[in-house]
Design a protein around this motif. Structure first.
Motif: not given
Length: 122
Positions: A14-26, A57-66, A85-91
């Motif tokens: 498992l490799r995890v990358e994080v980037r900032e997109e405005g007020a969100s963390a991807v 925002v969790v970018d699940c496009t490369q997540l093969e198994f959970c 005051g936020g949330g978790v969005h799955l994509a």
């Protein structure tokens, strides 16, 4: 260790990358999320919350198994994000991963998007 990769012992699975997109963390996990690799995702997600990003925002496009341990990581982080005051969005969930969320009913507690772009614009 590669920049943006958390952990070492299981980093091949498992490799995890994080980037900032405005007020969100991807956060983009790539590979298999299970009881062996769950902390490799938990740490950067919690780190984003600690930095003040309540919208994840969790970018699940490369997540093969959970498995259930990975699901519990996401559920726990969701509670913290909502308390802030936020949330978790799955994509972009692949069918095998989406099925786990469907079977467990977890898709009802997350905001699910087809793409990262859609998650960021909502």
């Amino acid at each position: 260790m590669d920049r943006g990769t958390v952990g070492s012992a299981q980093s091949g699975r498992l490799r995890v990358e994080v980037r900032e997109e405005g007020a969100s963390a991807v956060v983009t996990p790539a590979g298999e999320l299970d009881h062996h690799t769950a902390d490799l995702l938990r740490e950067p997600l919690e780190g984003c919350l600690d930095k003040g990003f309540a919208r994840l925002v969790v970018d699940c496009t490369q997540l093969e198994f959970c498995d259930s341990t990975g699901l519990n990581v996401l559920l726990g982080v969701r509670l913290r994000a909502e308390a802030a005051g936020g949330g978790v969005h799955l994509a972009g969930m692949l069918p095998a991963v989406a099925r786990v969320f469907e079977i467990t009913g977890a898709e009802a507690v997350f905001t699910v998007h087809d793409t990262v772009e859609a998650a960021l614009s909502s």
